[in-house]
Motif scaffolding. Structure first.
Motif, short mmCIF file in Angstrom:
data_model
loop_
_atom_site.label_atom_id
_atom_site.label_comp_id
_atom_site.label_asym_id
_atom_site.label_seq_id
_atom_site.Cartn_x
_atom_site.Cartn_y
_atom_site.Cartn_z
N THR A 1 5.95 13.92 -7.95
CA THR A 1 6.92 14.45 -7.36
C THR A 1 7.49 13.66 -5.96
OG1 THR A 1 6.39 16.63 -8.16
CG2 THR A 1 7.72 16.86 -6.38
N GLU A 2 6.54 13.52 -5.28
CA GLU A 2 6.82 12.92 -4.09
C GLU A 2 7.32 11.33 -4.41
OE1 GLU A 2 4.73 11.59 0.34
OE2 GLU A 2 3.44 11.72 -1.66
N LEU A 3 6.77 10.52 -5.32
CA LEU A 3 7.03 9.23 -5.73
C LEU A 3 8.44 9.27 -6.10
CD1 LEU A 3 6.38 6.13 -6.11
CD2 LEU A 3 5.55 6.89 -8.56
N LEU B 1 3.79 2.90 2.67
CA LEU B 1 5.12 3.17 2.17
C LEU B 1 5.35 4.67 2.05
CD1 LEU B 1 7.84 1.95 0.97
CD2 LEU B 1 6.94 2.45 -1.22
N GLU B 2 4.27 5.47 1.76
CA GLU B 2 4.45 6.89 1.72
C GLU B 2 4.62 7.66 3.04
OE1 GLU B 2 1.37 10.35 -0.25
OE2 GLU B 2 0.55 8.80 0.98
N LEU B 3 4.33 6.79 4.01
CA LEU B 3 4.63 7.36 5.56
C LEU B 3 5.73 7.72 5.77
CD1 LEU B 3 1.98 5.15 7.37
CD2 LEU B 3 1.34 7.35 6.16
N SER B 4 6.70 6.89 5.23
CA SER B 4 8.31 7.36 5.59
C SER B 4 9.14 6.71 4.52
CB SER B 4 8.63 6.74 6.80
OG SER B 4 10.06 6.71 7.35
N LEU B 5 10.06 7.49 4.22
CA LEU B 5 11.10 7.11 3.05
C LEU B 5 11.84 5.96 3.66
CD1 LEU B 5 12.34 7.73 0.42
CD2 LEU B 5 14.03 9.34 1.58
N SER C 1 0.51 -1.36 -0.21
CA SER C 1 0.11 0.03 0.05
C SER C 1 0.86 1.25 -0.06
CB SER C 1 -0.99 -0.03 1.10
OG SER C 1 -1.53 1.20 1.37
N TRP C 2 0.74 2.03 -1.00
CA TRP C 2 1.48 3.23 -1.27
C TRP C 2 1.06 4.22 0.11
CZ3 TRP C 2 5.46 6.09 -2.03
CH2 TRP C 2 5.44 7.38 -2.58
#
Length: 506
Positions: free
Chosen positions: A189-191, A155-159, A150-151
């Motif tokens: 941009t974030e991805l 995953l998106e929550l922390s690099l 889940s992005w």
């Protein structure tokens, strides 16, 4: 191979000349002369590649399969478009000409840092060349073992989660896009920051366009944006297009578009149904995933829709299933049968084991033992990659799959599973055991699964090819199998027990 590059010198065609009672052209009676067997006659074959000077002449036996015919790439100039290939075959005493066609990619070697992925058309595995500006042109086998991730939910929550996922042992990551965004994909941009990290640490990307794959403008934009990424492994388009009743030509239209932009990577999709327009949907991919979820599900009554489920009606979360782990192997075997019936070149299959629960049709999560069994049962029935649904999962499942990743994502496992045909092995003394082996050189990896839940006490024998002399290594399991008279033997074991052993041969 699905593609070659300008730095390679030779390739091979695979010729199947098997007898079929389902498709093909009639085989004349004159082919049965000699000793009375089809196999006594050879076919004379001629292979030509349109737009090149290549012409290959050879012979293959009637009723043979997987015959490799080597050819030189010297006379095939590198280009981005596929070459059309035509095979013509005849046999003595007949004027009939049998024909077959395929396509061939001989692509320019990349110098832009982008990756390349090829599919082995003989054994079904992936070979990768990591994106680099160096002059290295070596290829490595890759057995994908991972999750749909889940992005926006993880995953998106922390690099740091990118590194954590890699450290847990998984070698690819399948990013599930965010349908809540206006573009139904990602904030690119974030991805890009996350993809930079994946490029850096060597974590492969399985890029998912499930919400947008029918929007050709969106597909083009995403492929153009990501096709040169060092970490890109493959594309993923339709997620259960058969279950969603997507237009029958949707997957193929998108496949053709992607290949016109990026021929360096394969395309995949996931089929959900037992058989709903398999031919049409599967035509739009190089790799077909199968997501059969048979754990803790009622296969006769839909607890979501309050309707019965049978062969023609109802949705119970697992199409035409019995509610046992064997549903996974039955589905993969059926998909292979469909391809044989259609007379098409076999595509690669991957498994999607269930790693979720406590929702809709499924009353609980799988146990650790069930998770391992579902994974290995997929591989035993010729899957060449595993992507579980979905991450994050329970601590129990995360722990066992993290441990199993150390085995399956290793070069040793890939050497066997991707380097040989999958061979079913016979068992005596246990009525619910599934065993397969992969023999490379003088070694064979043997995967032994007990599919019954209770423990068992019988004496069991696994038949091996001739010449087995010792057990070299135990990759997974208790290691209680012994080699007796050239075969594996054991008395008693646990329910849903899985063992992976390497056997040495003379």
């Amino acid at each position: 191979m699905s593609l070659y590059t300008s730095t390679e010198k030779t390739g091979s065609f695979i010729v199947d000349a098997g007898i079929s009672y389902i498709n093909g052209d009639p085989l004349g009676s004159e082919s049965t002369t000699g000793s009375g067997s089809h196999g006594t006659q050879d076919l004379q074959i001629s292979i030509s590649v349109e737009g090149s000077q290549l012409s290959v002449q050879d012979t293959v036996p009637i009723n043979s399969t997987s015959v490799e015919v080597e050819f030189s790439l010297h006379d095939i100039p590198a280009r981005f478009e596929a070459y059309n290939v035509t095979l013509k075959a005849t046999h003595s005493g007949s004027k009939h000409v049998y024909t077959a066609t395929t396509s061939l990619y001989n692509l320019p070697q990349r110098t832009d840092g982008g990756s390349m992925t090829k599919v082995d058309s003989l054994y079904g595995g992936l070979l990768v060349q990591s994106g680099s500006t160096s002059t290295s042109t070596s290829w490595s086998s890759l057995l994908p073992y991972s999750y749909y991730v889940s992005w926006d939910g993880w995953l998106e929550l922390s690099l740091d989660n990118v590194q954590k996922f890699k450290d847990d042992g998984y070698n690819i990551i399948h990013l599930v896009p965010n349908d809540g965004l206006a573009n139904q994909a990602f904030n690119f941009t974030e991805l890009s920051f996350f993809l930079d990290k994946m490029d850096e640490i060597g974590l492969w990307l399985m890029y998912d366009m499930r919400w947008t794959y029918k929007n050709l403008t969106a597909v083009r934009e995403q492929v153009e944006l990501l096709k040169d990424r060092k970490s890109l492994l493959l594309w993923y388009t339709g997620d259960e297009p058969d279950g969603q009743s997507d237009p029958l030509n949707a997957t193929k239209i998108t496949y053709d578009l992607i290949k016109s932009i990026d021929a360096y990577h394969p395309v995949s999709l996931c089929l959900n149904c037992y058989n709903f327009y398999f031919e049409e949907y599967s035509s739009g991919a190089d790799i077909i995933l199968s997501d059969v979820y048979p754990i803790a599900v009622n296969t006769s009554w839909s607890t979501v829709y309050e309707t019965p489920c049978n062969t023609t009606y109802g949705c119970c979360g697992c199409d035409d299933c019995e509610g046992t782990v064997e549903d996974i192997s039955v589905r993969l075997d059926r998909f292979a049968e469909y391809q044989d019936w259609l007379g098409v070149s076999p595509k690669t299959f991957w498994g999607v084991p269930m790693a979720f629960g406590n929702e809709t049709f499924w009353t609980r999560y799988p146990t650790a033992e069930e998770e391992v069994t579902m994974t290995m049962l997929s591989l035993n029935h010729n899957a060449k990659g595993i992507v579980m649904w979905d991450w994050p999962t329970t601590t129990e499942l995360a722990n066992v799959t993290g441990a199993l990743s150390r085995v399956l994502a290793s070069d040793e496992a890939a050497r066997f599973i991707l380097g040989a045909s999958t061979t079913a092995l016979q068992v005596s003394g246990h009525s619910k055991m599934d065993v397969a082996g992969w023999k490379v050189g003088k070694s064979m990896l043997v995967s032994i699964l007990s599919l019954q839940t209770p423990a068992w006490s019988s004496s069991v024998t696994v038949q091996l090819p001739a010449g087995a002399k010792s057990i070299k290594q135990v990759l997974w399991g208790a290691g209680e199998w012994k080699l007796v008279n050239g075969h594996l033997e054991k008395t008693g074991g646990e329910g849903l027990e899985t063992d992976l052993v390497v056997v040495e041969f003379e």
